[in-house]
Design an enzyme around this catalytic site. Sequence first.
Site, short mmCIF file in Angstrom:
data_model
loop_
_atom_site.label_atom_id
_atom_site.label_comp_id
_atom_site.label_asym_id
_atom_site.label_seq_id
_atom_site.Cartn_x
_atom_site.Cartn_y
_atom_site.Cartn_z
N ASP A 67 0.82 -1.21 0.00
CA ASP A 67 0.00 0.00 0.00
C ASP A 67 0.85 1.25 0.00
OD1 ASP A 67 0.87 -0.49 2.62
OD2 ASP A 67 -1.06 -1.27 3.21
N ASN A 140 -7.66 -3.31 14.05
CA ASN A 140 -9.05 -3.61 13.67
C ASN A 140 -9.12 -4.81 12.72
OD1 ASN A 140 -8.00 -2.59 11.32
ND2 ASN A 140 -9.46 -0.90 11.11
N HIS A 142 -7.30 -5.24 9.96
CA HIS A 142 -7.00 -5.00 8.54
C HIS A 142 -5.72 -5.70 8.12
CE1 HIS A 142 -4.73 -0.90 9.33
NE2 HIS A 142 -3.87 -1.91 9.32
N GLU A 147 -9.79 -2.37 5.17
CA GLU A 147 -10.42 -2.08 6.44
C GLU A 147 -11.69 -2.93 6.59
OE1 GLU A 147 -8.59 -0.56 8.33
OE2 GLU A 147 -7.94 1.42 7.69
C1 F6R Z 1 1.40 -1.44 6.10
C2 F6R Z 1 0.13 -2.18 6.14
C3 F6R Z 1 -0.64 -2.27 7.40
C4 F6R Z 1 0.23 -2.58 8.62
C5 F6R Z 1 -0.63 -2.69 9.88
C6 F6R Z 1 0.20 -2.97 11.11
O1 F6R Z 1 2.00 -1.54 4.82
O2 F6R Z 1 -0.29 -2.68 5.14
O3 F6R Z 1 -1.62 -3.26 7.24
O4 F6R Z 1 0.90 -3.79 8.40
O5 F6R Z 1 -1.34 -1.51 10.05
O6 F6R Z 1 1.05 -1.87 11.35
P1 F6R Z 1 2.17 -1.93 12.47
O7 F6R Z 1 3.12 -2.99 12.06
O8 F6R Z 1 2.80 -0.57 12.46
O9 F6R Z 1 1.47 -2.25 13.75
#
Ligand code: F6R
Length: 239
Positions: A67, A140, A142, A147
Amino acid sequence: MQFIRCSNLDELSKNVALIFKETITNKPNAILGLATGSSPISTYKELIEMFNNNTISFKDVTTFNLDEYVGLSEKNKHHSYRYFMNDNLFGGIDIDLKNTFFPINWDENVDLSKIDYSNYDELIDKKGGMDLLILGLGNNGHIGFNEPGSKIDSKTKLTILANSTIEANARFFENKDEVPKYAISMGINTILKAKKIILIVVGESKKEALFQLKNSISFDEKWPCTALTQHDNVFVYYI
Ligand code: F6R
């Protein structure tokens, strides 16, 4: 799906880095899917160390990031995921930056109506598909920025970040208002097409999402990570 509990982040990162090494050793021109955020940082450090010890080379590897934010100002350009990857991985290894792809490149004045999101999925397919994809888990549930409410057949798309995601990511910015509201993310279908998936789960705030994943046998839109129950080669590394 296999759940592998690690006793600390160091053990987790070393184990995950070994899977990268195995993938690249078996296929030097492997196609990798990569996540940003805090969860994979120490794995990326391990990979840089492996490269420095001559145990791994990324010279023929191609990467696709999951992303990228949309709407980052010039001031916050360094929060783009392109910058993150250059800082935390690409700058320390021998990858050819021409072979590193993101769903969109930073442009403060991007005209979203002119973007064809399906190009990203097509490019991944054209390169032969992802051999290994590393994911983090949102509080959440994701994966990527799919989401709650995301569809299981979704492809790369524009996504509105959930309030809980904006709050979680505010720690990287001066204040919450600076966190972008939008991102472009691989869809759940894009993710499920990877041949092998590793989900890294670190932190108390992920407990509920991990519980939902462990206790699901089918996809539940409320917890996008449960889509991984529909894939037969998933390894969940958690602490
Ligand atoms: C980032 C992504 C998100 C993160 C997720 C966890 O490229 O796709 O899904 O992997 O939000 O983020 P952290 O590792 O910072 O807790």
